[in-house]
Write an enzyme that holds these catalytic residues in place. Sequence first.
Site, PDB file in Angstrom:
ATOM      1  N   GLU A 167       0.789  -1.232   0.000  1.00  0.00           N
ATOM      2  CA  GLU A 167       0.000   0.000   0.000  1.00  0.00           C
ATOM      3  C   GLU A 167       0.826   1.290   0.000  1.00  0.00           C
ATOM      4  O   GLU A 167       0.395   2.283  -0.571  1.00  0.00           O
ATOM      5  CB  GLU A 167      -0.931   0.000   1.242  1.00  0.00           C
ATOM      6  CG  GLU A 167      -1.922  -1.143   1.282  1.00  0.00           C
ATOM      7  CD  GLU A 167      -2.958  -1.055   0.178  1.00  0.00           C
ATOM      8  OE1 GLU A 167      -3.169   0.054  -0.351  1.00  0.00           O
ATOM      9  OE2 GLU A 167      -3.550  -2.105  -0.174  1.00  0.00           O
ATOM     10  N   SER A 210     -22.176 -23.306  57.327  1.00  0.00           N
ATOM     11  CA  SER A 210     -21.212 -23.382  58.432  1.00  0.00           C
ATOM     12  C   SER A 210     -19.863 -22.744  58.124  1.00  0.00           C
ATOM     13  O   SER A 210     -18.944 -22.834  58.940  1.00  0.00           O
ATOM     14  CB  SER A 210     -20.981 -24.851  58.811  1.00  0.00           C
ATOM     15  OG  SER A 210     -22.162 -25.449  59.274  1.00  0.00           O
TER      16      SER A 210
END
Length: 785
Positions: free
Chosen positions: A95, A356
């Site tokens: 490009e 618990s």
Amino acid sequence: MADKSSIHFTKRAKAFFAKRKLLSFFLIYAALSWMILILVNVIFPLPEEKPYSQTVMAADSSLLCAYLTPDEKWRMHTSLDEVNPEMVKAIIAKEDRWFYYHSGVNPFALFRAFFSNITTGKRVSGASTITMQLARMSDRSPRTYFNKFKEMFRAFQFEWKYSKREILEMYLSYLPYGGNVEGVAAASYIYLNRPPEKISLSQSILLTVIPNRPNSLRLDRHGKEAQEARDKWIERFKENEVFAPELLDIALHEPVGGNRYSVDQKTPHICYELIREYPRKTRIYTTIEPTVQEKAQTFLSNHVQRVKNLDVSNGAVLVIDNTSQAVIAYCGSADFSDSEALGQVNGVVAIRSPGSTLKSAAYGLGFDLGLITPQMKLLDIPGNFQSFVPQNYDLTFNGEVTVEYALSHSLNIPPVRLVHEMDIDRFLNFLEQAGFETVREKRSGLGLSTVLGGCGVTLEELTRMYSSFANQGKMPQIKYLLEEKGDTTGQARLFSPGAAWMVANILSDLERPDIPQQLVDDSKLPKVAWKTGTSYGKRDAWAIGFSPRFTIGVWMGNFSGKGAPELSGSYMAVPLLMDLFNSIDYNPDQNWFPRPYKLMQRKVCSETGLLPSPTCSHFAIDFFIEGTSPLKACDLDQEVYVNLEETIQYCPICLPDSGYKKVVYPMYDPELVLWFSQNNLSVKTPPAHNPGCEARFTGTGPKIISPSADYDYYLERGMEGQEILLQAASDPTVSKHYWYVNDRLYAVAAPDEDVFYPPDNKRLEVVCMDDKGRKSRVEVEVKFY
């Protein structure tokens, strides 16, 4: 007539001023041009950067989750550091070879394109640089000469504002790949099913070519055309010697796939939490370790599948690395997509009853307050605590048990008595300090039942609190983000190192009922400390465990809140917990927590756990925190004056001249004495006190068990046979109780004898006096309806 030198001087002066005027003109022109550019830049600023998909990454930078942008695009920000360098090289070679040398516009390329377009009579080349292409992608417009000039101006603006690296990254993030896919990173994940740093040379060239015709070369629809375009550019790169020929030959023969893959949603629950907390953060790097996360999710999913036939449909897991305080695995449910099991609910932050699991905190706090040591005895008998009457899981009582036994066997009554002794406010203050948010919000409605699960907590809060036992009592500020630092100075000190070690030591014992036998028989059982919990109604099953390296929290249940008969911590959660530890932390040679230097050992009376007295005959070795643990000596065995036949007890005032002797008797807690009698348990007790003695005794009177001032008693008006129990506990030297109701003697009974009173008034004052003249009083309200 001027001489020649004067004429020469005049010419030089004129030339100087001419040059100066020309220079001034150029400077003014340049300044005006610069001002005009700045003004235009202000009037026509660059468009805002496009929104990126929020991505959540694991600790190794792999993708966990990604989300569409507000404009419904898969547009992931692409960093140069995460892209295969061959991809960048291919993009620039194809490009814009002069990308790093121009200032946004390449004049030579423009001239060449203009000349080619004029000579051929058609558009052959656009001469767009990467920066100009970025300008076009940032603000889509028709391709006209005017817009070309606009792109050029925008390119200059980009170059002024951003570095070359930033421009290239933005360009790679905007490249179109067909449909709603933009950017190299999004294309890599969606079309190639891999991160951009792991794409091949062939795939790099492929992703370089597609943006020229993103829809006609779209991989999931036009794979053949995309391959042809790729092959064409491979040949061009070979001609221009961009890459080594042998590498391009390999790339040429690599097949091109034609699939569209779904974007990863590996840890949706934590990802949702993080993007909600950081809505403006484009990329979030977490501490999640993919291998551990995958194991945890797989084990959880498989475990839930095995127990679904037991009406248990879901679970959650949290794993903390104790060395870094980082959360490395986060499973909010067994299957996020399982809508029937409400899989989208996040079990890590869902508020549930802890069962618990908070008992460990109560005992750790008790160690630090100097109330208990592991071998000290606690009462495990029925009791009424501010209208709360707890019962053990198996509905039985043990009389007296050691702290160690009470914790390892998860008894209910001893921790309630302990919290009652230390004061419930102190325990709630501790839970607030430990970060239990719901406890803080609903504190006013909480009582002693909190220690048994009568409150709301999250798996995250519980696991974080338990990590303090593995961190010498300091609770870390656990972190989810990779850039966060572990703040050791800001850690909350929940327990002393000694208390944390004693809890860990007790919870690592295998002689306990909350571990399935098949796990005990497993030779690969890791060295782990853990605590289970089962909520009321069997709606929640917990197992929280820790080793020197990891703390793991497991929750099992149904997000609908439905209970199940088999839903218990030991049966449902512990096997998964042990599988996880065996998978990520199995090391038979791993060193356990070193004993803190202030934690000592001492010999104690095995009957009470207190320091032995001269009369003690049975001993045990106990741990204690120097300067904190109680120093009380055992006073269980006491000498009593009796006659030679041991049928009459004397006090120092009524000792007979006819002879007596000293005999040692165990002086148990009055409540325990009453429980022994009610359960027909024989213990050695002293005889009744000398009936002829007129001495007055001081000290605590009988402890009235019933009635209780904490209750309002409701009776049906006019109905016969309604009675209130009168019951009290005294020490073994007492042989009679005298019951008074509203100042009138009602009954004389033995301490273990139940007395019933039919109330006829709304308010009752009940007094119990023992045979030594010591009294206790209680006032109760009776309501008739």
